[in-house]
Every structure is written in structure tokens, then in C-alpha cells.
Design a protein around this motif. Structure first.
Motif, PDB file in Angstrom:
ATOM      1  N   HIS A 228       0.851  -1.195   0.000  1.00  0.00           N
ATOM      2  CA  HIS A 228       0.000   0.000   0.000  1.00  0.00           C
ATOM      3  C   HIS A 228       0.883   1.240   0.000  1.00  0.00           C
ATOM      4  O   HIS A 228       2.065   1.158  -0.303  1.00  0.00           O
ATOM      5  CB  HIS A 228      -0.954  -0.010   1.193  1.00  0.00           C
TER       6      HIS A 228
ATOM      7  N   ASN B 203       2.886   1.280  -4.286  1.00  0.00           N
ATOM      8  CA  ASN B 203       2.097   0.064  -4.171  1.00  0.00           C
ATOM      9  C   ASN B 203       2.380  -0.818  -5.397  1.00  0.00           C
ATOM     10  O   ASN B 203       2.185  -0.391  -6.523  1.00  0.00           O
ATOM     11  CB  ASN B 203       0.611   0.428  -4.110  1.00  0.00           C
TER      12      ASN B 203
ATOM     13  N   ASP C 109       1.677  -2.080 -11.348  1.00  0.00           N
ATOM     14  CA  ASP C 109       0.627  -1.175 -10.892  1.00  0.00           C
ATOM     15  C   ASP C 109      -0.658  -1.976 -10.687  1.00  0.00           C
ATOM     16  O   ASP C 109      -1.249  -2.470 -11.646  1.00  0.00           O
ATOM     17  CB  ASP C 109       0.405  -0.078 -11.938  1.00  0.00           C
TER      18      ASP C 109
ATOM     19  N   GLN D 155      -3.562  -1.092 -10.152  1.00  0.00           N
ATOM     20  CA  GLN D 155      -4.757  -0.455 -10.704  1.00  0.00           C
ATOM     21  C   GLN D 155      -4.913  -0.707 -12.201  1.00  0.00           C
ATOM     22  O   GLN D 155      -5.941  -0.363 -12.789  1.00  0.00           O
ATOM     23  CB  GLN D 155      -4.692   1.068 -10.458  1.00  0.00           C
ATOM     24  N   GLN D 156      -3.890  -1.309 -12.810  1.00  0.00           N
ATOM     25  CA  GLN D 156      -3.902  -1.527 -14.254  1.00  0.00           C
ATOM     26  C   GLN D 156      -4.125  -3.005 -14.584  1.00  0.00           C
ATOM     27  O   GLN D 156      -3.793  -3.881 -13.775  1.00  0.00           O
ATOM     28  CB  GLN D 156      -2.569  -1.067 -14.864  1.00  0.00           C
TER      29      GLN D 156
ATOM     30  N   ALA E  49       0.410  -3.476 -16.592  1.00  0.00           N
ATOM     31  CA  ALA E  49       0.751  -3.193 -15.194  1.00  0.00           C
ATOM     32  C   ALA E  49       2.242  -2.978 -14.934  1.00  0.00           C
ATOM     33  O   ALA E  49       2.613  -2.271 -13.995  1.00  0.00           O
ATOM     34  CB  ALA E  49       0.248  -4.330 -14.306  1.00  0.00           C
TER      35      ALA E  49
END
Length: 333
Positions: A34, A43, A314, A316-317, A322
């Protein structure tokens, strides 16, 4: 006729032993879960830990399922065997240096029944060494009365009223600022933004009342870290720091009554410590879970120093997008 598949058990055993040796006595990968160290670490960064940086801590629970810490993900099963369970021991011990980014086992009181090397793992920056006075006031950090420069892009805490939430979300959309999420307090919400983003929001359409800076209670404290084998006077100001260190990490049978400590029925006024203790903080000071949460970190809980980022994804990807190519083998400081 089907051919029988031969399994080379010797090769598998050699591979398992090699992996065990590398992870336990040389280096290990640790994934940043995080925004603890934002923006120093992100993160999804996978950090290479050098286990010899502060001397090699010998495994206490050498028999374990690889790549799991205290339990097997998705189950309540322990990932390690309690037999054998060796006492803590470190060879070629070295002290942690100021500003080192270290990986360590969290000294939470909830984990006392778990061997040290199987306690939850965390990462942070060492800001306080034995003998240091660590003082924090309204988000400003001082070591031995000298203010420490805040990390770049540090986030600070702000209040947003519930009654203006709809308007606030519209402002974020127009400025293309992602909502970082919030914590609720009475009729307000606490959010964390870098200063430059907060300034953008506050200056938008003269909405200075929509985002109000606040100072959290956890950012106001003063502690003095004990030195090894030097007498420390027990006072009302330091008793809340000293008491858990003596009981949990020094193994002393001490009872606390008010602002007084008793051992074997007698009050003690001074005490000595057998190992160094460090004050660890995350670079993302507002949201980090660090020594403000679990207290000073003893040397016995230090695993090693973060050397460099091996690779980074990543979260979020989607998987095919990512990988962060610009962070592969990036050194950290």
C-alpha cells in the motif's frame, strides 16, 4: 501405451533447498502492499531485501511453506512448523543507520504468541536511533531539536464537510484529481492530499471552506529512545514507551501501576536495555502504520535493508499494462 512421466525428485529437492537458502540467509523479495512509503516506494513495488545489512538473523522457524509469512493465504492454516523453534540469534550484528529504509517484523502486541520471524512484515524509514529525542508537532518532525525535511509529495490531512460532498466530487472531476478515499469523523470526512492538490481544490471557484487542514493527535508526541546498557530513568513522560519495551522485548516480569513500575514487588526507578530500539516512520506520514502505532522497533525484529526495486506492477492496471518499466532495478534512498 502411455509413457510414464518420471519425476526427478533429486532435482526438485535441490531446487527447494536452494530457494530456502537464498530466502533465509541471503536476499528476499518483499512486495510493497500500500502507500506506506509513497512516493519513495509505490504500491506494487517488489523490493530486494539484503539480509546481511545488519547482520544475519538466523531462522527461528526454518520449516515453512515457501512464499507465505504466518499463514497460507485463504486458509487459517499456519505456514510454518513450530518444531523446531529456535531462539532469536544474529551473527555479525550491525546497527541500523539513520534514514535507512528497512524491512522488519511488526512488534504488535497481538503477535506475541507468534515467533518473531513469522510476525507481520512492514517497511519504513529509520528516523530515530538509540539516544535520539524524536519530537513531532502538527506534522513537523524534529530529531534532537533539528527539523527534518519532509519527503517530497508528502500527503497531509484535510476535512471535507458531508454537506458539500456532491460539490466536492464535481471539483475533483473538473480538476481530474482522483478521490483518495476518506475516513469519517462526525459530519466530516478526512482525506489525504499533497499540498499542491489541496491548493488547487481550495482555490477552485473560491471554495476555501470545502477543504480544511487539520492536525491529527498521532502527530504530536515526544519520545527519547533508550541506549543499550545505559540506565534510563522511568518518568511519567516516558513510561508508556518504556513499559512495553521492557515487558514484550526485554522479557521482564514488570507490573505497571499508574506512573510506576514494579518488579518482584519492588518499585524500579531506572532500567537498562539489552538491544537497540529504532523509531520507524513511513514517508507517507499521515497514513502510514509505523512506530506511532506499534512503538519502537527492536533490533531483533529487523530483517534487512531495502536495496533496490527488482520489478514493479501497478495494481490499478490490467496485467498486460501493469509493469512499470521505469522502476525495474531502481535503487532507493
Amino acid at each position: 501405451m502411455k509413457k510414464k512421466i518420471k519425476i526427478n525428485w533429486k532435482l526438485i529437492l535441490i531446487i527447494l533447498i536452494t530457494v530456502w537458502l537464498i530466502r533465509n540467509i541471503w536476499v528476499e523479495l518483499y512486495r510493497i502492499p500500500h502507500s506506506q512509503m509513497e512516493e519513495s516506494l509505490l504500491n506494487g513495488d517488489n523490493l530486494f531485501i539484503n539480509k546481511w545489512s545488519y547482520g544475519l538473523r538466523l531462522p527461528q522457524t526454518p520449516i515453512a511453506v515457501p512464499f507465505f509469512q504466518d499463514s497460507i493465504t485463504g486458509t487459517k492454516m499456519k505456514s510454518y512448523s513450530s518444531i523446531p523453534n529456535f531462539p532469536y540469534y544474529r551473527i555479525f550484528s550491525k546497527d541500523v543507520k539513520r534514514n535507512d529504509i528497512i524491512v522488519f517484523n511488526r512488534p504488535d502486541t497481538k503477535n506475541l504468541s507468534i515467533p518473531i520471524d513469522r510476525r507481520k512484515i512492514a517497511v519504513g524509514r529509520c528516523v530515530g536511533l538509540p539516544g535520539d529525542t524524536v519530537h513531532m508537532y502538527n506534522g513537523h518532525l524534529y530529531i534532537n531539536r533539528r527539523e527534518i525535511t519532509q519527503p517530497p509529495h508528502i500527503k497531509e490531512s484535510y476535512l471535507t464537510p458531508d454537506s458539500l460532498e456532491y460539490k466536492f466530487q464535481n471539483i475533483l472531476q473538473q480538476l481530474k484529481i482522483a478521490d483518495p478515499g476518506f475516513e469519517t469523523i462526525k459530519e466530516n470526512r478526512i482525506r489525504f492530499f499533497p499540498k499542491y492538490q489541496a491548493a488547487q481544490i481550495q482555490s477552485f471557484d473560491n471554495t476555501n471552506n470545502i477543504l480544511t487542514p487539520i492536525h491529527l493527535k498521532r502527530n504530536n508526541f515526544t519520545i527519547i529512545l533508550p541506549r543499550v546498557d545505559e540506565p534510563v530513568q522511568i518518568t511519567p513522560e516516558n513510561i508508556n514507551l518504556i513499559y512495553p519495551l521492557l515487558v514484550i522485548h526485554e522479557g521482564r516480569s514488570i507490573i505497571k501501576k499508574g506512573n510506576h513500575l514494579f518488579e518482584n514487588g519492588k518499585e524500579i526507578y531506572y532500567s537498562r536495555f539489552t538491544q537497540p530500539y529504532y523509531w520507524i516512520m513511513g514517508d507517507n506520514r499521515e497514513k502510514a502504520t509505523d512506530s506511532r502505532t506499534f512503538g519502537a522497533v527492536p533490533h531483533s525484529h529487523v530483517i534487512g535493508k531495502g536495496s533496490f526495486i527488482c520489478f514493479s506492477f501497478d495494481p490499478q492496471q490490467p496485467f498486460y499494462k501493469a509493469l512499470r518499466y521505469n522502476r525495474i532495478f531502481k535503487t532507493i534512498d
